[in-house]
Design an enzyme around this catalytic site. Sequence first.
Site, PDB file in Angstrom:
ATOM      1  N   LYS A  18      27.070   9.317  54.204  1.00 13.13           N
ATOM      2  CA  LYS A  18      27.391   8.059  54.870  1.00 13.13           C
ATOM      3  C   LYS A  18      28.913   7.883  54.884  1.00 13.13           C
ATOM      4  O   LYS A  18      29.546   7.918  53.840  1.00 13.13           O
ATOM      5  CB  LYS A  18      26.766   6.876  54.132  1.00 13.13           C
ATOM      6  N   HIS A  19      29.482   7.721  56.060  1.00 14.58           N
ATOM      7  CA  HIS A  19      30.908   7.460  56.198  1.00 14.58           C
ATOM      8  C   HIS A  19      31.756   8.506  55.468  1.00 14.58           C
ATOM      9  O   HIS A  19      32.664   8.194  54.713  1.00 14.58           O
ATOM     10  CB  HIS A  19      31.252   6.046  55.745  1.00 14.58           C
TER      11      HIS A  19
END
Length: 396
Positions: free
Chosen positions: A66-67
């Site tokens: 994530k990210h």
Amino acid sequence: MKELQLKYGCNPNQKPSRIFMDEGELPIEVLNGRPGYINFLDALNAWQLVKELKEATGLPAAASFKHVSPAGAAVGLPLSDTLRKIYFVDDLLPASDEPSLAAAYARARGADRMSSYGDFVALSDTCDALTARLIKREVSDGVIAPGFTPEALDILKDKRKGTYNIICIDSGYRPAPIEHKQVFGITFEQGRNEIRLDDPALFENIPTHNKTFTPEARRDLVIALIILKYTQSNSVCYVKDGQAIGIGAGQQSRIHCTRLAGQKADIWWLRQHPKVMGLPFVDGIRRADRDNTIDLYISEDEHDDVLAEGQWQQFFQQRPEVLTKEEKQEWIARNTGVCLGSDAFFPFGDNVERAHRSGVQFIAQAGGSVRDDHVIMTADKYDIAMTFTGVRLFHH
């Protein structure tokens, strides 16, 4: 194919956007969906991580990104009945004594389900039907793997109304030894970070009284270091039994990394408390709602959000008892054998103090702080075995 046009960059106003190769062809093929700029950043960082985990351990590996940092990563060691239950895979993933890609995915996705919500998945091996079935029912943006069985591909193509992003990557692709990036119109250049983190030399400088690292601890510390290599710095990673159980990423202060990752490790362990495993959820509760409810139930200050009159009825068949602060402390004290890696040196012993509270008994960190003596003294106080790797793993 030398380039692929994208809808937009990090944000919708950032156009045009593409990925491309100056020389040769892209080592990826989009089999389904339309991955975006951030999807590819996650996919390519995650692929490097799982590829390296597989090479270092010989076990299938998976990551949940994530990210541009991992929410979870693991190798495919068999799962206990408890882990199968808290990861909510006991209905699909049978008990087994054999390592598997499905087990790696269940561990990577299950360790921090709050952070993994809407992730991009990376798999070290060809995705099989069982792994695809586990992925299909989770909220996820896409998956990258070196291959997909026909059945797995059919399962995944049916996800998100046919729009799920599926990327096949050439496992033999090797990037150029020099890499570039641009910031504010200025090009940065550096040699790729090709350091091998399964090198036994990383365990040669052990300054603590306790110099014993079990084979499992060495494996888990190598896993932690590889995870940190692809995690936005500053970063700290807690690992147990072949999987990350707490990752603190992108913090300006290392103690904040250690606290954040330790809190996540504590939550992972508390999810195995009998009171949590026995929560009487209402029938048909959504997976995300169940995860959020567990997180609130475990928390110190927010458990009334799901236990107060008029609230608990939305989630439970009957109101559960509060998990008290004393019960949490007693349960967390039972967690042992945890390994901790840091992407750079610990500047003070407070990091070791915090790590100890979450069951850490083995540490790998770069060493080289002017306060190394204090860090070593703190580790010795708790009989922690700590190695100075001499390796910094900043990732930006």
